[in-house]
Design an enzyme around this catalytic site. Structure first.
Site, PDB file in Angstrom:
ATOM      1  N   GLN A  25       0.837  -1.203   0.000  1.00  0.00           N
ATOM      2  CA  GLN A  25       0.000   0.000   0.000  1.00  0.00           C
ATOM      3  C   GLN A  25       0.869   1.248   0.000  1.00  0.00           C
ATOM      4  O   GLN A  25       1.675   1.454   0.901  1.00  0.00           O
ATOM      5  CB  GLN A  25      -0.897  -0.012   1.238  1.00  0.00           C
ATOM      6  CG  GLN A  25      -1.526   1.330   1.638  1.00  0.00           C
ATOM      7  CD  GLN A  25      -2.548   1.839   0.652  1.00  0.00           C
ATOM      8  OE1 GLN A  25      -2.196   2.468  -0.330  1.00  0.00           O
ATOM      9  NE2 GLN A  25      -3.809   1.553   0.911  1.00  0.00           N
ATOM     10  N   ARG A  27      -0.094   4.355   0.380  1.00  0.00           N
ATOM     11  CA  ARG A  27      -0.550   5.385   1.294  1.00  0.00           C
ATOM     12  C   ARG A  27      -0.105   5.067   2.715  1.00  0.00           C
ATOM     13  O   ARG A  27      -0.277   3.958   3.209  1.00  0.00           O
ATOM     14  CB  ARG A  27      -2.079   5.508   1.253  1.00  0.00           C
ATOM     15  CG  ARG A  27      -2.585   6.697   2.054  1.00  0.00           C
ATOM     16  CD  ARG A  27      -4.073   6.888   1.910  1.00  0.00           C
ATOM     17  NE  ARG A  27      -4.506   8.108   2.572  1.00  0.00           N
ATOM     18  CZ  ARG A  27      -5.759   8.485   2.695  1.00  0.00           C
ATOM     19  NH1 ARG A  27      -6.712   7.745   2.182  1.00  0.00           N
ATOM     20  NH2 ARG A  27      -6.063   9.602   3.291  1.00  0.00           N
ATOM     21  N   GLN A  49     -19.106   2.868  -0.452  1.00  0.00           N
ATOM     22  CA  GLN A  49     -18.169   2.357  -1.454  1.00  0.00           C
ATOM     23  C   GLN A  49     -17.427   1.142  -0.900  1.00  0.00           C
ATOM     24  O   GLN A  49     -16.679   1.263   0.071  1.00  0.00           O
ATOM     25  CB  GLN A  49     -17.159   3.455  -1.814  1.00  0.00           C
ATOM     26  CG  GLN A  49     -16.162   3.072  -2.885  1.00  0.00           C
ATOM     27  CD  GLN A  49     -16.772   3.102  -4.269  1.00  0.00           C
ATOM     28  OE1 GLN A  49     -17.937   3.452  -4.437  1.00  0.00           O
ATOM     29  NE2 GLN A  49     -16.005   2.726  -5.266  1.00  0.00           N
ATOM     30  N   GLY A  73      -8.834   0.900  -0.104  1.00  0.00           N
ATOM     31  CA  GLY A  73      -9.883   1.156   0.882  1.00  0.00           C
ATOM     32  C   GLY A  73      -9.433   0.997   2.311  1.00  0.00           C
ATOM     33  O   GLY A  73     -10.255   0.778   3.210  1.00  0.00           O
ATOM     34  N   GLU A  74      -8.118   1.140   2.554  1.00  0.00           N
ATOM     35  CA  GLU A  74      -7.625   0.943   3.925  1.00  0.00           C
ATOM     36  C   GLU A  74      -8.221   1.971   4.882  1.00  0.00           C
ATOM     37  O   GLU A  74      -8.505   1.660   6.041  1.00  0.00           O
ATOM     38  CB  GLU A  74      -6.096   1.019   3.951  1.00  0.00           C
ATOM     39  CG  GLU A  74      -5.526   0.701   5.331  1.00  0.00           C
ATOM     40  CD  GLU A  74      -4.016   0.524   5.326  1.00  0.00           C
ATOM     41  OE1 GLU A  74      -3.426   0.588   6.424  1.00  0.00           O
ATOM     42  OE2 GLU A  74      -3.435   0.311   4.245  1.00  0.00           O
ATOM     43  N   GLU A 108      -5.896   2.318  -7.796  1.00  0.00           N
ATOM     44  CA  GLU A 108      -7.114   2.602  -7.033  1.00  0.00           C
ATOM     45  C   GLU A 108      -7.000   3.921  -6.288  1.00  0.00           C
ATOM     46  O   GLU A 108      -7.928   4.732  -6.270  1.00  0.00           O
ATOM     47  CB  GLU A 108      -7.384   1.466  -6.034  1.00  0.00           C
ATOM     48  CG  GLU A 108      -7.761   0.142  -6.668  1.00  0.00           C
ATOM     49  CD  GLU A 108      -9.212   0.125  -7.132  1.00  0.00           C
ATOM     50  OE1 GLU A 108      -9.966   1.042  -6.792  1.00  0.00           O
ATOM     51  OE2 GLU A 108      -9.582  -0.820  -7.853  1.00  0.00           O
ATOM     52  N   ASN A 109      -5.835   4.147  -5.662  1.00  0.00           N
ATOM     53  CA  ASN A 109      -5.655   5.377  -4.890  1.00  0.00           C
ATOM     54  C   ASN A 109      -5.540   6.602  -5.776  1.00  0.00           C
ATOM     55  O   ASN A 109      -6.079   7.663  -5.463  1.00  0.00           O
ATOM     56  CB  ASN A 109      -4.415   5.255  -3.985  1.00  0.00           C
ATOM     57  CG  ASN A 109      -4.689   4.469  -2.724  1.00  0.00           C
ATOM     58  OD1 ASN A 109      -5.323   4.960  -1.802  1.00  0.00           O
ATOM     59  ND2 ASN A 109      -4.246   3.228  -2.692  1.00  0.00           N
ATOM     60  N   ARG A 112      -8.827   7.734  -7.062  1.00  0.00           N
ATOM     61  CA  ARG A 112      -9.620   8.418  -6.029  1.00  0.00           C
ATOM     62  C   ARG A 112      -8.910   9.645  -5.471  1.00  0.00           C
ATOM     63  O   ARG A 112      -9.388  10.273  -4.550  1.00  0.00           O
ATOM     64  CB  ARG A 112      -9.928   7.440  -4.880  1.00  0.00           C
ATOM     65  CG  ARG A 112     -10.875   6.327  -5.273  1.00  0.00           C
ATOM     66  CD  ARG A 112     -11.141   5.413  -4.082  1.00  0.00           C
ATOM     67  NE  ARG A 112     -12.217   4.481  -4.376  1.00  0.00           N
ATOM     68  CZ  ARG A 112     -12.078   3.335  -5.026  1.00  0.00           C
ATOM     69  NH1 ARG A 112     -10.882   2.981  -5.448  1.00  0.00           N
ATOM     70  NH2 ARG A 112     -13.105   2.556  -5.253  1.00  0.00           N
ATOM     71  N   ALA A 113      -7.745   9.959  -6.039  1.00  0.00           N
ATOM     72  CA  ALA A 113      -6.951  11.125  -5.594  1.00  0.00           C
ATOM     73  C   ALA A 113      -6.632  11.032  -4.113  1.00  0.00           C
ATOM     74  O   ALA A 113      -6.632  12.032  -3.404  1.00  0.00           O
ATOM     75  CB  ALA A 113      -7.699  12.438  -5.900  1.00  0.00           C
TER      76      ALA A 113
END
Length: 290
Positions: A25, A27, A49, A73-74, A108-109, A112-113
């Site tokens: 991940q 982020r 979501q 989605g963490e 994915e991140n 979604r910015a």
């Protein structure tokens, strides 16, 4: 707020305690206050979501144990745990390679910015260094231009304090890239402090950097103009020996000037006598009064 992208595939309710974070991940910054606010929203409205996970099967003494690893989605998963949810809606994707997990997590991140510029830069660097992808290959996978990937990667050349400032959005990416163009660490730090103290806009910062560079170019030009060549340096030393004082020889192309230093009227008179080869007893009219 995260964008509601269309979900492909069925949605399952998975136990939150059977889900683990994705080690790939990108982020890393999760604001605790924002997590608490999201948890409060989840208690009231639920999770709109679904998160995205991959299934991991492990062989144990009693059989096969199924676990899930996050792809995206963490933040929602963490907030769901805070909210006390036993299960969370999730889309399951089949992903085996670490590289694929990292790529999906980044995509994915990015879509979604969710990633700040430094998180994105470190993720791109990992794809580049650990998985040997070129900037162009990363750009194709992420859906951005190669120039964008290159510019984001350049941010990793910033000193630690500035990296943290970009990650926390204390300064924006455009300001950071401008600071990268300043090679002198002291000037770079001073400009960074000016941004914080005076809230410099990108345009104002660019103007200040341009002035610094112009001054530097003028100084370099001046140094180049007055710096004597080895031949002129030798002549300068010869003149100093002949006149018994400091001599400065400056040249610019085919022209230049000589500066002769003196520290008293008597010393000046002695220099003039040496230049004109006059002796102390010659006529007073040739003397220079000071």
């Amino acid at each position: 707020m995260e964008n509601n992208l269309p979900i492909q595939g069925p949605v399952f309710l998975i136990e939150t305690n059977r889900i683990s974070p994705n080690p790939q991940q990108p982020r890393r910054d999760f604001n605790e206050q924002e997590l608490m606010e999201l948890a409060s929203s989840i208690r009231e409205f639920g999770i709109i979501q679904p998160i995205v996970v991959t299934k991991i099967e492990k062989e144990t003494e009693t059989g096969t144990q199924v676990e899930y690893q996050l792809i995206a989605g963490e933040r929602r998963w963490r907030a769901a745990k805070i909210a006390g949810l036993e299960r969370i809606p999730a889309v399951i994707r089949s992903v085996n390679r670490e590289q694929d997990r990292l790529e999906l997590a980044i995509i994915e991140n990015v879509q979604r910015a969710n990633l700040n510029p430094i998180e994105a830069a470190r993720a791109y660097a990992k794809l580049q260094d650990q998985f040997s992808l070129t900037q162009r290959e990363i750009a194709v996978r992420i859906g951005k231009s190669r120039e964008t990937i290159a510019n984001v990667l350049r941010l990793l050349n910033l000193p630690t304090q500035l990296l943290e400032a970009v990650a926390k959005n204390t300064i924006i990416e455009s300001q950071a890239r401008l600071l990268l163009s300043v090679s002198d660490p002291i000037q770079q730090q001073n400009l960074f402090e000016d941004i914080l103290k005076s809230s410099l806009s990108v345009r104002e910062l660019k103007s200040r950097i341009q002035k610094i560079k112009t001054a530097g170019q003028q100084e370099e030009s001046s140094v180049a103009a007055i710096a004597p060549s080895p031949e002129l340096f030798s002549i300068q030393k010869t003149l100093e020996e002949l006149l018994g004082t400091k001599v400065k020889l400056e040249s610019s192309g085919q022209s230049g000037k000589i500066t002769i230093s003196f520290y008293s009227p008597e010393e000046l008179q002695g220099i003039i006598q040496k230049i004109s080869k006059q002796q102390p007893g010659q006529e007073q009219q040739d003397q220079i009064s000071l």
